[in-house]
Motif scaffolding. Structure first.
Motif, short mmCIF file in Angstrom:
data_model
loop_
_atom_site.label_atom_id
_atom_site.label_comp_id
_atom_site.label_asym_id
_atom_site.label_seq_id
_atom_site.Cartn_x
_atom_site.Cartn_y
_atom_site.Cartn_z
N TYR A 297 77.77 40.55 -7.18
CA TYR A 297 78.72 40.27 -6.10
C TYR A 297 79.30 41.58 -5.64
CZ TYR A 297 82.94 38.82 -4.02
OH TYR A 297 83.95 38.62 -3.09
N PHE A 298 79.46 42.49 -6.37
CA PHE A 298 79.70 43.90 -5.81
C PHE A 298 78.73 44.24 -4.74
CE2 PHE A 298 79.68 48.34 -5.88
CZ PHE A 298 80.94 48.92 -5.14
N LEU A 299 77.59 44.18 -4.74
CA LEU A 299 76.49 44.68 -3.96
C LEU A 299 76.48 43.81 -2.81
CD1 LEU A 299 73.35 45.43 -6.28
CD2 LEU A 299 75.11 46.85 -5.19
N ARG A 300 76.83 42.27 -2.95
CA ARG A 300 76.79 41.33 -1.91
C ARG A 300 77.97 41.66 -1.01
NH1 ARG A 300 77.37 36.05 -4.08
NH2 ARG A 300 77.75 35.61 -1.91
N LEU A 301 79.16 42.20 -1.61
CA LEU A 301 80.42 42.59 -0.76
C LEU A 301 80.21 43.37 0.37
CD1 LEU A 301 83.39 42.22 -1.07
CD2 LEU A 301 83.42 44.40 -2.42
N TRP A 302 79.01 44.18 0.36
CA TRP A 302 78.86 45.20 1.33
C TRP A 302 78.41 44.34 2.52
CZ3 TRP A 302 80.12 50.41 1.34
CH2 TRP A 302 80.40 50.89 0.37
N ASP A 303 77.70 43.44 2.45
CA ASP A 303 77.03 42.49 3.11
C ASP A 303 78.18 41.59 4.01
OD1 ASP A 303 74.43 43.42 3.54
OD2 ASP A 303 73.66 42.20 1.78
N LYS A 304 79.15 41.12 3.11
CA LYS A 304 80.00 40.05 3.38
C LYS A 304 81.30 40.90 4.10
CE LYS A 304 81.64 37.44 -0.01
NZ LYS A 304 81.39 36.01 0.39
N GLY A 305 81.54 42.18 3.89
CA GLY A 305 82.39 43.00 4.35
C GLY A 305 82.13 43.79 5.69
N ASN B 125 77.97 30.44 -5.18
CA ASN B 125 77.28 31.26 -4.22
C ASN B 125 76.26 30.74 -3.42
OD1 ASN B 125 78.27 33.36 -5.65
ND2 ASN B 125 76.71 33.33 -7.29
N LEU B 126 75.92 29.38 -3.94
CA LEU B 126 74.67 28.51 -3.08
C LEU B 126 75.43 28.09 -1.77
CD1 LEU B 126 72.11 27.04 -2.71
CD2 LEU B 126 73.18 25.18 -3.93
N VAL B 127 76.60 27.55 -1.89
CA VAL B 127 77.48 26.91 -0.68
C VAL B 127 77.74 28.37 0.37
CG1 VAL B 127 79.77 26.25 -0.07
CG2 VAL B 127 78.58 25.24 -2.02
N ASP B 128 77.84 29.50 -0.34
CA ASP B 128 78.17 30.40 0.45
C ASP B 128 76.88 30.90 1.29
OD1 ASP B 128 80.07 32.90 1.39
OD2 ASP B 128 78.78 34.24 0.26
N PHE B 129 75.97 30.76 0.57
CA PHE B 129 74.83 31.23 1.42
C PHE B 129 74.43 30.31 2.47
CE2 PHE B 129 73.11 33.27 -2.69
CZ PHE B 129 73.72 34.45 -2.36
N VAL B 130 74.42 29.07 2.40
CA VAL B 130 74.13 27.95 3.07
C VAL B 130 75.00 28.03 4.28
CG1 VAL B 130 73.99 25.16 3.42
CG2 VAL B 130 72.84 26.47 1.51
N LEU B 131 76.51 28.08 4.06
CA LEU B 131 77.17 28.40 5.44
C LEU B 131 76.95 29.26 6.13
CD1 LEU B 131 80.74 27.62 3.38
CD2 LEU B 131 79.68 26.16 4.72
N HIS B 132 76.07 30.24 5.85
CA HIS B 132 75.77 31.20 6.85
C HIS B 132 74.52 30.88 7.86
CE1 HIS B 132 78.12 33.89 4.37
NE2 HIS B 132 78.28 34.98 5.40
#
Length: 204
Positions: free
Chosen positions: A61-69, A131-138
């Motif tokens: 999640y910490f690594l994904r935070l860079w993509d999210k933020g 996580n799955l919902v977050d990916f699909v929402l993009h």
């Protein structure tokens, strides 16, 4: 309130990172207590593997935070509330990974793990569904730009589904060999998902 974009990401990530740090510290503190009382502990590899899996979940999640933020132009109250709920869920998963106390008479780590596995892994399953919902929402973002969904996004969805299924297996089954296979599967998915991920620095 307005901030420069770089400071906006710092503001966003600092709040999340504090809670993630507390989650890692909880795992480390519980492991420390087990090591101090090691002579009174009947050890088992499964709880330690579960701690490794949860630690990997936090780092992912910490690594994904860079993509999210990166690239955000504003942070709403609801955006912060959603991220706060997610990291709180991660903290609860971390807090349930290892025992908080070692009784004076000792502790059978295998028995403790099996008694608490349902609570731990159902919480972790909720994380995987999130996580799955977050990916699909993009996905609609690519459709709005007239783009095909990148293969990397489809792979992320597949990995989230796989991790979710394995986590449910961990919650429902008491077979030790099945837990070992599920842990290897989850760690393998994490490896394939993040093996090429790197945070680089672009000089001014």
């Amino acid at each position: 309130m307005t901030l420069p974009q770089a400071n906006l990401f710092d503001y966003f990530s600092a709040f999340v990172s504090v809670v993630l740090g507390l989650a890692v510290a909880d795992i480390a503190h519980s492991l420390h207590r087990l090591l101090v009382a090691r002579k009174r502990v009947n050890w088992s590899p499964l709880p330690l593997l579960s701690a490794l899996v949860v630690f990997t979940l936090i780092i992912a999640y910490f690594l994904r935070l860079w993509d999210k933020g990166l690239g955000i132009t504003e942070i709403s109250f609801y955006r912060v509330a959603v991220e706060a709920a997610y990291v709180l869920l991660l903290f609860l998963v971390a807090a349930a990974t290892l025992p908080d106390e070692i009784p004076p008479e000792g502790l059978d780590l295998q028995v403790w793990y099996m008694e608490n596995r349902a609570y731990l892994f159902w919480l972790a399953a909720v994380v995987q569904v999130w996580n799955l919902v977050d990916f699909v929402l993009h996905f609609p973002e690519h459709a709005a730009k007239g783009e095909a969904v990148p293969m990397g996004d489809w792979m992320a969805v597949g990995q989230a589904i796989g991790a979710m299924i394995l986590t449910v297996v961990l919650a429902r089954s008491s077979r030790r060999w099945l837990h070992g296979i599920a842990f290897v599967g989850i760690l393998s998915l994490a490896h394939f998902g993040f093996r090429d991920f790197a945070i680089g620095y672009v000089p001014d």
